[in-house]
Scaffold this motif. Sequence first.
Motif, short mmCIF file in Angstrom:
data_model
loop_
_atom_site.label_atom_id
_atom_site.label_comp_id
_atom_site.label_asym_id
_atom_site.label_seq_id
_atom_site.Cartn_x
_atom_site.Cartn_y
_atom_site.Cartn_z
N THR A 261 0.84 -1.19 0.00
CA THR A 261 0.00 0.00 0.00
C THR A 261 0.88 1.25 0.00
OG1 THR A 261 -0.09 0.02 2.41
CG2 THR A 261 -1.83 -1.21 1.26
N ASP A 262 0.24 2.42 -0.03
CA ASP A 262 0.99 3.68 -0.02
C ASP A 262 1.87 3.78 1.22
OD1 ASP A 262 -0.52 4.14 -2.24
OD2 ASP A 262 -1.88 5.58 -1.29
N LEU A 263 1.33 3.38 2.37
CA LEU A 263 2.10 3.45 3.62
C LEU A 263 3.28 2.50 3.60
CD1 LEU A 263 -0.70 3.84 6.34
CD2 LEU A 263 0.76 5.60 5.34
N TYR A 264 3.17 1.38 2.88
CA TYR A 264 4.29 0.46 2.73
C TYR A 264 5.47 1.17 2.05
CZ TYR A 264 7.15 -3.13 0.45
OH TYR A 264 8.21 -3.88 -0.02
N TYR A 265 5.16 1.91 0.98
CA TYR A 265 6.22 2.61 0.25
C TYR A 265 6.79 3.77 1.05
CZ TYR A 265 5.09 -0.19 -3.81
OH TYR A 265 4.91 -1.25 -4.66
N VAL A 266 5.95 4.41 1.86
CA VAL A 266 6.44 5.46 2.76
C VAL A 266 7.42 4.85 3.75
CG1 VAL A 266 5.79 7.06 4.60
CG2 VAL A 266 4.42 6.94 2.53
N LEU A 267 7.06 3.69 4.30
CA LEU A 267 7.91 3.01 5.28
C LEU A 267 9.24 2.58 4.67
CD1 LEU A 267 8.18 1.78 8.14
CD2 LEU A 267 7.17 -0.32 7.22
N THR A 268 9.21 1.95 3.49
CA THR A 268 10.45 1.49 2.86
C THR A 268 11.32 2.67 2.46
OG1 THR A 268 9.33 1.37 0.69
CG2 THR A 268 9.44 -0.65 1.99
N ASN A 269 10.70 3.77 2.05
CA ASN A 269 11.46 4.96 1.69
C ASN A 269 12.15 5.56 2.91
OD1 ASN A 269 12.06 6.81 -0.58
ND2 ASN A 269 11.05 8.33 0.72
N PHE A 270 11.43 5.56 4.04
CA PHE A 270 11.98 6.11 5.29
C PHE A 270 13.12 5.24 5.81
CE2 PHE A 270 11.94 6.18 9.98
CZ PHE A 270 12.28 7.51 10.19
N LEU A 271 12.93 3.91 5.75
CA LEU A 271 13.94 2.98 6.26
C LEU A 271 15.07 2.74 5.26
CD1 LEU A 271 11.55 0.30 7.82
CD2 LEU A 271 12.87 2.03 9.06
N GLU A 272 14.86 3.21 4.01
CA GLU A 272 15.83 3.00 2.92
C GLU A 272 16.05 1.51 2.67
OE1 GLU A 272 19.37 5.27 3.31
OE2 GLU A 272 18.31 7.16 3.61
N ILE A 273 14.94 0.75 2.76
CA ILE A 273 14.93 -0.67 2.40
C ILE A 273 13.92 -0.80 1.26
CG2 ILE A 273 14.53 -3.03 3.19
CD1 ILE A 273 15.05 -2.05 6.05
N ASP A 274 14.40 -0.94 0.05
CA ASP A 274 13.52 -0.78 -1.11
C ASP A 274 12.56 -1.93 -1.35
OD1 ASP A 274 14.47 1.74 -1.81
OD2 ASP A 274 16.23 0.87 -2.76
N ASP A 275 12.79 -3.10 -0.75
CA ASP A 275 11.86 -4.22 -0.98
C ASP A 275 11.73 -5.08 0.26
OD1 ASP A 275 10.13 -6.00 -2.13
OD2 ASP A 275 11.25 -6.19 -3.98
N LEU A 276 10.98 -4.58 1.23
CA LEU A 276 10.74 -5.33 2.47
C LEU A 276 9.98 -6.62 2.20
CD1 LEU A 276 9.79 -2.74 5.24
CD2 LEU A 276 11.48 -4.56 5.44
N ASN A 277 9.05 -6.58 1.26
CA ASN A 277 8.24 -7.76 0.96
C ASN A 277 9.09 -8.91 0.43
OD1 ASN A 277 5.91 -6.61 1.80
ND2 ASN A 277 4.79 -6.86 -0.10
N GLU A 278 10.08 -8.60 -0.40
CA GLU A 278 10.95 -9.64 -0.95
C GLU A 278 11.78 -10.27 0.16
OE1 GLU A 278 11.74 -12.10 -3.88
OE2 GLU A 278 10.43 -10.36 -4.10
N SER A 279 12.28 -9.45 1.08
CA SER A 279 13.04 -9.97 2.23
C SER A 279 12.13 -10.82 3.11
CB SER A 279 13.63 -8.81 3.03
OG SER A 279 14.48 -8.03 2.22
N MET A 280 10.88 -10.37 3.27
CA MET A 280 9.91 -11.13 4.06
C MET A 280 9.67 -12.52 3.45
SD MET A 280 5.90 -10.20 4.74
CE MET A 280 5.49 -10.48 3.01
N LYS A 281 9.57 -12.59 2.12
CA LYS A 281 9.35 -13.87 1.44
C LYS A 281 10.49 -14.84 1.72
CE LYS A 281 6.61 -12.00 -2.39
NZ LYS A 281 6.61 -11.68 -3.84
N LEU A 282 11.72 -14.33 1.76
CA LEU A 282 12.88 -15.18 2.03
C LEU A 282 12.80 -15.78 3.43
CD1 LEU A 282 15.70 -12.94 0.49
CD2 LEU A 282 14.86 -15.11 -0.42
N ILE A 283 12.37 -14.96 4.39
CA ILE A 283 12.22 -15.45 5.77
C ILE A 283 11.13 -16.51 5.83
CG2 ILE A 283 11.42 -14.80 8.08
CD1 ILE A 283 12.98 -12.23 7.80
N PHE A 284 9.99 -16.27 5.17
CA PHE A 284 8.90 -17.24 5.15
C PHE A 284 9.33 -18.56 4.50
CE2 PHE A 284 5.10 -14.06 5.39
CZ PHE A 284 5.43 -13.82 6.71
#
Length: 402
Positions: A261-284
Amino acid sequence: MVEVHTIETYQRENDSITIRRIGTSDYLLLDEIALNIYRSFSSDKSIDEVALMHSANDYEINDIIEFVEVLLNAGYVKSIDGVLISESLIDNHPLNAEPSKILKILFSKTAWAFYLFSVFANIFLFYFSDNLRPKGSDLFVSTSGIASICIIILGTWIVIFFHEYGHICAAKSVGIGAKVKWGYRLVFLVLETEVTDIWSVSRKKRYGVYLAGLAWTSMLILLCLVMQFYFSNEIILKILKFTVLMQLQTTVFQTLLFLRTDLYYVLTNFLEIDDLNESMKLIFKNIFTLKFNKISSILNSMSNKERKITKIYSSLSFIGIFVALYLFLVIDLPIAYYTVKQTLEKTLKDPLFSMSYWDGIAMGTFTLCPLVILTIYLALDLRKKIKEKKRKELGPILRNSI
């Protein structure tokens, strides 16, 4: 012999530089050394020679091959040993174009101050006025089944498009293009704004593009709330209350960060982690394949801070996925089932081409249309993934041929 496409470089982010393949909206983030290696590739230099040129940086031939595989998957390789992989392209659209005066006003500091004011004004009005607070009954504008469903579906998509149009205007205000398209999040059909050239602007400017939809949503909610003080017509009031309810649902949907969502991109932009979802998939994948003690090389390459953030985000997303699926199975599917059942009853029992017959046909059509579109997009996405898998197979072929 590996020949790569012409690129354009953009802003530096920490120790990395954003690059774009000319004629596309395909972006990569490279460090200075990787960028120099990229510029070393040409039709008259072998991978051995490129590796030798960068041996001072402890790069061996296998490292160069892995880099070429990354470039292959990203579509940056033009040819290998003279065999064409992908054609060179010409830029069709100028980036960072000068925005119009209207767009400058809509996304000026004064405008953002008003958008922020609208958020607090909405909270104030909801808190102090019982009559303005949204209720479930606000969903039904008309007593007619067909009219209610038409208004709900039409109103929902108008509200969503207004939200997405905010993103389009914000993107143009920073000089990049954007377009609205159909898409899906998990099992939900959505309209989404494609802003692939967002990587050509600084992280600071991206916030405005990401938050514009919510800003316009908040502004529309405030407008509908204020208008309720000036209108006494029952139908107009119902439409205003319905619009507020739809806008609030859009806002609540934004909290499901794992749906990008929009807030997801705000969060990744703030944390400077461009793809949190991809990292999450690796953990899963590590968890569900029972490899509890094995962390992938990509996760190992993360900083401790990034890995910690990803684990927290993954835990919250895991809960959110179950909540979203519960809402879909317990609310959305039963409503669709009930509507289709009513449709069949009306069309089979009522006189052919009577008013109630058409009421049933309309109910079924409006209910099934989003599901049909969702199925089509799932099929197209599957086809795209199959093509990407075939393209990735070029990596091992490259490795075996050298």
